[in-house]
Write a protein that holds these residues in place. Structure first.
Motif, short mmCIF file in Angstrom:
data_model
loop_
_atom_site.label_atom_id
_atom_site.label_comp_id
_atom_site.label_asym_id
_atom_site.label_seq_id
_atom_site.Cartn_x
_atom_site.Cartn_y
_atom_site.Cartn_z
N PRO A 100 42.86 18.89 36.69
CA PRO A 100 42.41 18.64 35.31
C PRO A 100 41.00 19.18 35.09
N LYS A 124 47.76 10.82 34.99
CA LYS A 124 46.74 10.49 34.00
C LYS A 124 46.51 8.99 33.89
N GLU A 166 44.63 8.15 37.00
CA GLU A 166 43.49 9.06 37.15
C GLU A 166 43.35 9.54 38.60
#
Length: 404
Positions: free
Chosen positions: A12, A150, A153
């Protein structure tokens, strides 16, 4: 048709410190008259000490003469440096590490990213959380993880070992057995240190389960407490389960000079293969050695003059650490680190997120630090400040922060 390594697409955003640099640059461009104090990236600020400068000058002069000119360095590094490392960093501490088990490189960051290449992609990786991003990102790039989650995380397929305030920011032995275990002590980012007895538990665990510990000891020069080991090889049995990464960046100010080394004991064998031989093959194939002049500078680190001068330089940075720690503590912040490491780990006030606190400090105090969440999910709610600034800037930063 050309294809790309799609494992890179799992990552990311950009690298943590690249993101910080872009945010700071944008703010500075919009506010050119603001004087920003930077305590974010762990980059040193003090000049190279005289013993190192003298060695550099002498070796540069050697390169100007045919009789003393040096080209490619030996695969493992020059013997004069490896012998100095073996004698001072290991033999002096009772560790059985020989010069031919030491591989000189251009820095610990490179080695910490490259070391995973000698292991199969089916190995299960365990990392502390929060953690230095390179350990995770390079395993993602190699295809040793799942997708980025996500919600959590973090990455699927990785064993995360939470380092919480309640456990002194130290990891606990994982329930799920890993193959590769990344440990960094004194720790970046939390500044936590591990005792010899606790580290011995990890060595025993790795030997029992056939795991390999990749031990980052980049900050060992900042250790002040007697029961904190400077090397994992101070523990019994570490030669059969551990690889150690070392750096000249933080102990000698080589961030802009670039020098480090990795230790792979010949006793470390997996699947009947000596990992020393695999790393030697990789090192010889993909690396042409640190420059001769830099390795001579590294040798000067171990000279009597170099040791004395660098002891003073480390003390300079540790005075900064104590200044940050004590200033924030007196102002009511919850802080840790700064005793055996040049990093201060503080809890963000008023339940601010790490990035919100980053923006708040940048815009109101004009001070840059590092958001804890950039080091992993369990870094959320925390913030890292580095002691590698100048003493004057450190005092100014704490004055600004505590005045908020």
């Amino acid at each position: 048709m050309v294809t790309v390594n799609k494992n890179y697409l799992k990552l990311p955003g950009s690298y943590l410190f690249s993101t910080i640099a872009k945010k700071v640059a944008a703010y500075q461009a919009a506010n050119p008259d603001v004087e920003i104090v930077r305590l974010g990236i762990g980059d040193v600020t003090q000049p190279l000490v005289p013993a190192i400068i003298d060695a550099l000058h002498k070796s540069v002069d050697e390169m100007a003469n045919a009789e003393t000119f040096h080209g490619y360095a030996p695969d493992l590094g020059y013997e004069f440096l490896r012998s100095a490392i073996a004698k001072n960093d290991y033999e002096a501490r009772g560790c059985q590490i020989s010069a031919d088990e030491i591989f000189v490189s251009d820095g610990a960051k490179s080695d910490s990213g490259n070391i995973q290449e000698i292991f199969g992609t089916d190995n299960k990786v365990a990392v502390c959380d929060p953690v230095y991003p390179v350990y995770v990102d390079t395993n993602v790039m190699a295809g040793r993880t799942g997708e980025y989650n996500k919600k959590n995380e973090n990455f699927d397929g990785v064993i995360y070992m939470p380092c919480l305030e309640s456990n002194g920011f130290l990891p606990e032995l994982p329930v799920e057995t890993p193959d590769l275990i990344y440990l960094c002590f004194p720790n970046n980012p939390s500044g936590a240190a591990i005792t010899k007895d606790k580290l011995q538990e990890w060595v025993d665990y790795a030997n029992k389960n056939g795991a390999v510990i990749i031990y980052d000891a980049a900050y060992e020069a900042y250790i002040t407490e007697e029961d904190v080991p400077h090397s994992i090889y101070e523990c019994e049995g570490a030669r059969t389960c551990a690889i150690e990464l070392r750096s000249f960046s933080k102990n000698a100010g080589f961030t802009g000079v670039r020098l480090g080394f990795t230790v792979v004991p010949k006793d470390l064998v997996r699947e009947g293969v000596a990992l020393h031989d695999l790393w030697a093959r990789r090192h010889g194939t993909k690396f042409n050695g640190a420059p001769y002049i830099v390795q001579r500078a590294g040798e000067a680190v171990y000279s009597p003059e170099g040791k004395a001068q660098l002891k003073e330089q480390v003390a300079y940075y540790m005075r900064n650490a104590h200044t940050i720690y004590n200033g924030l503590k007196e102002a009511g912040y919850s802080v840790s680190g700064g005793v055996n490491a040049p990093y201060i780990w503080l809890k963000t006030p008023n339940n601010m997120s790490s990035w919100d606190f980053f923006d708040y400090l940048l815009k109101t105090a004009h001070v840059v630090g590092t958001p804890g969440s950039g080091f992993g999910a369990h870094g959320e709610g925390f913030f890292r400040l580095t002691a590698f600034g100048t003493y004057e800037n450190t005092l100014e930063a704490i004055r600004r922060i505590t005045a908020l």
